[in-house]
Design a protein around this motif. Structure first.
Motif, short mmCIF file in Angstrom:
data_model
loop_
_atom_site.label_atom_id
_atom_site.label_comp_id
_atom_site.label_asym_id
_atom_site.label_seq_id
_atom_site.Cartn_x
_atom_site.Cartn_y
_atom_site.Cartn_z
N GLY A 128 0.29 28.22 -16.68
CA GLY A 128 -0.56 27.44 -15.46
C GLY A 128 -2.08 27.50 -15.93
N ASP A 129 -2.36 28.30 -17.31
CA ASP A 129 -3.85 28.17 -17.59
C ASP A 129 -3.83 27.04 -18.36
N VAL A 130 -5.26 26.24 -18.45
CA VAL A 130 -5.66 25.12 -19.12
C VAL A 130 -6.47 25.58 -20.36
N ALA A 131 -6.73 24.73 -21.14
CA ALA A 131 -7.55 24.83 -22.38
C ALA A 131 -9.09 25.11 -21.98
N GLU A 132 -9.47 24.05 -21.39
CA GLU A 132 -10.94 24.32 -20.95
C GLU A 132 -11.14 23.36 -19.58
N CYS A 133 -12.25 24.14 -19.19
CA CYS A 133 -12.57 23.76 -17.95
C CYS A 133 -13.98 24.21 -17.68
N TYR A 134 -14.80 23.13 -17.48
CA TYR A 134 -16.28 23.55 -17.06
C TYR A 134 -16.70 22.16 -16.56
N ALA A 135 -17.89 22.55 -15.69
CA ALA A 135 -18.55 21.57 -14.80
C ALA A 135 -19.12 20.71 -15.43
N ASP A 136 -19.54 19.61 -14.83
CA ASP A 136 -20.74 18.76 -14.86
C ASP A 136 -21.54 19.06 -13.64
N VAL B 126 -13.45 17.19 -20.10
CA VAL B 126 -14.34 18.12 -19.57
C VAL B 126 -15.83 17.49 -20.18
N PRO B 127 -16.97 17.53 -19.45
CA PRO B 127 -17.02 18.29 -18.16
C PRO B 127 -16.53 17.45 -16.98
N LEU B 128 -16.07 18.44 -16.01
CA LEU B 128 -15.39 17.76 -15.02
C LEU B 128 -16.69 17.18 -14.04
N THR B 129 -16.21 15.99 -13.56
CA THR B 129 -17.23 15.30 -12.19
C THR B 129 -16.44 15.41 -11.08
N GLU B 130 -17.10 15.24 -9.82
CA GLU B 130 -16.50 15.38 -8.52
C GLU B 130 -15.38 14.26 -8.40
N ASP B 131 -15.75 13.06 -9.02
CA ASP B 131 -14.81 12.06 -8.70
C ASP B 131 -13.62 11.94 -9.76
N MET B 132 -13.48 12.90 -10.30
CA MET B 132 -12.11 13.02 -11.23
C MET B 132 -10.97 13.32 -10.61
N ASP B 133 -9.78 12.83 -11.26
CA ASP B 133 -8.43 13.27 -10.47
C ASP B 133 -8.22 14.68 -10.02
N THR B 134 -7.50 15.03 -9.05
CA THR B 134 -7.32 16.17 -8.37
C THR B 134 -5.70 16.36 -8.51
N GLY B 135 -5.39 17.68 -8.41
CA GLY B 135 -3.75 18.10 -8.24
C GLY B 135 -4.07 19.32 -8.91
N CYS B 136 -2.81 20.16 -8.16
CA CYS B 136 -2.67 21.53 -8.53
C CYS B 136 -1.78 21.88 -9.22
N THR B 137 -1.86 23.28 -9.88
CA THR B 137 -0.63 23.81 -10.50
C THR B 137 -0.22 25.26 -9.72
N ASN B 138 -0.67 25.17 -8.56
CA ASN B 138 0.03 26.38 -7.88
C ASN B 138 -0.40 26.30 -6.13
N PRO B 139 0.23 27.07 -5.36
CA PRO B 139 0.20 26.88 -4.07
C PRO B 139 -1.25 27.07 -3.47
N TYR B 140 -1.83 28.33 -4.07
CA TYR B 140 -3.11 28.50 -3.56
C TYR B 140 -4.12 27.25 -3.72
N GLY B 141 -3.90 26.71 -4.84
CA GLY B 141 -4.80 25.44 -5.37
C GLY B 141 -4.65 24.50 -4.11
N TRP B 142 -3.43 24.17 -3.90
CA TRP B 142 -2.84 23.31 -3.01
C TRP B 142 -3.55 23.42 -1.65
N THR B 143 -3.72 24.82 -1.18
CA THR B 143 -4.30 25.03 0.14
C THR B 143 -5.63 24.53 0.04
#
Ligand code: UD1
Length: 335
Positions: A293-301, A134-151
């Protein structure tokens, strides 16, 4: 020329409706009220002084959607409509894929039929999955932990492919971080179905006496106080990000993704303290197990949104806590 908001009576849609109207845009809403109340629109009228044209329909209903496009001169669509409960999506994945993907495909077909090329899509920071850093930039890897996220991620891909195939097409994919707060009037805000899953609605329901205490999901994360860190953003700032995105799609082609966050990470316990400092209400809590499914830290750039959209979040944590509480305390039972 009008902006069509699918799911426009929802939490983020209704706040966006107000900000667009303030900027002089004509707005039209389509909503099936599966997760919102028709009363929202009365409140929006109180705030804006405008009757916003409203169609009660499911976006996946092609005939109903076509009628809306035939009756109006639509320039841009903001696509909010979709199921959004993470836990439910794990229990009922087919329901989520069917609804979220189907409605998007129908919308894109109808847009193409009526020559509408501009779309702003409600994506989510959930598409970053478990962040490597973190912080997360738009070019970072994607991949989801639940079907909602995959949609959300699949719809991003569908919009990218559409933009590749159709050179007239313009899509902005907005990855929301954690929207909280409410309109400062206290007349509209978030109204979760049943017991809230998300932190701020849970806190405000404890404060109003509907729930006994908050369970803090884990205090052994590698963060400064052991509790989860998120990028909480005021829903009105988020709504203003949509106004900026509407301007962007009108003058750019292709598909572009932007984070909508503040760039500041705050832990669960920091939020509990900020709520007390802002509103003078102590939130009783217990430490509970981590939520799966929770992650420790998630914030944006948020730099790309500033450079590309000319947008940045302006409200602080005190505003978010005060506005969330004003909404909850003046509407203890919702609309
Ligand atoms: C959640 C969703 C995410 C979705 C977002 C929408 C999950 C795993 N993720 O994000 O996909 O896009 O909502 O707003 O559901 N917490 C508690 N006690 C509670 C509730 C939450 O301690 O009763 C903690 C959580 O463990 C987390 C933080 O508060 O550390 C924020 O949780 P929440 O508001 O649910 O948001 P996210 O999990 O970030």
């Amino acid at each position: 020329m009008a902006i069509l908001l699918t799911g426009g009576a929802g939490y983020i849609g209704s706040h966006t409706c107000i900000e667009l109207t303030k900027e002089g845009y004509d707005v039209i809403i389509v909503d099936d009220f599966s997760n919102s109340s028709p009363k929202v629109m009365e409140r929006v009228k109180e705030i804006t002084g405008k009757d916003i044209p409203l169609y009660r329909a499911d976006v996946a209903d092609k005939e109903a959607l076509s009628r809306i496009f035939a009756e109006n001169d639509i320039e841009t669509v903001i696509h909010f409509a979709g199921f959004k409960a993470v836990g439910e999506s794990c229990r009922l994945p087919v329901k989520y894929y069917r609804n979220n993907i189907d409605s998007t495909l129908t919308l894109l077909e109808v847009m193409a039929e009526y020559g509408v090329h501009n779309i702003v899509f409600s994506s989510s920071a959930t598409v970053y999955g478990v962040p490597k850093k973190v912080p997360l930039t738009e070019d970072m890897d994607t991949g989801c932990t639940n079907p909602y996220g995959w949609t959300k991620l699949m719809i991003e891909q569908i919009l990218r492919d559409t933009a590749t195939a159709d050179k007239e097409f313009s899509a902005v994919l907005l990855r929301y971080f954690n929207p909280i707060g409410a309109h400062e009037s206290g007349r509209i805000g978030e109204l979760p179905n049943g017991i809230p899953n998300n932190l701020m609605p849970y806190i405000t329901q404890v404060a109003v006496g509907k729930l006994k205490q908050l369970s803090v999901f884990g205090n052994d994360y590698p963060t400064h106080d052991g509790t989860g860190v998120r990028d909480f953003i005021h829903v009105v700032d988020l709504a203003k990000g949509h106004v900026a995105a509407v301007k962007y799609v009108a003058s750019n082609k292709g598909a572009e993704v932007f984070n909508l966050g503040t760039g500041i990470g705050n832990s669960v316990l920091v939020i509990v303290k900020a709520f007390k400092d802002a509103n003078g209400i102590e939130i009783p809590y217990v430490i509970a197990e981590r939520r799966s499914g929770d992650v420790a830290e998630c914030y944006a750039d948020p730099k790309k949104a500033f450079e590309g959209l000319g947008w940045k979040a302006e409200k602080n944590l005190t505003d978010m806590c005060k506005d969330s509480w004003r909404w909850q305390s003046s509407n203890p039972d919702g609309y």
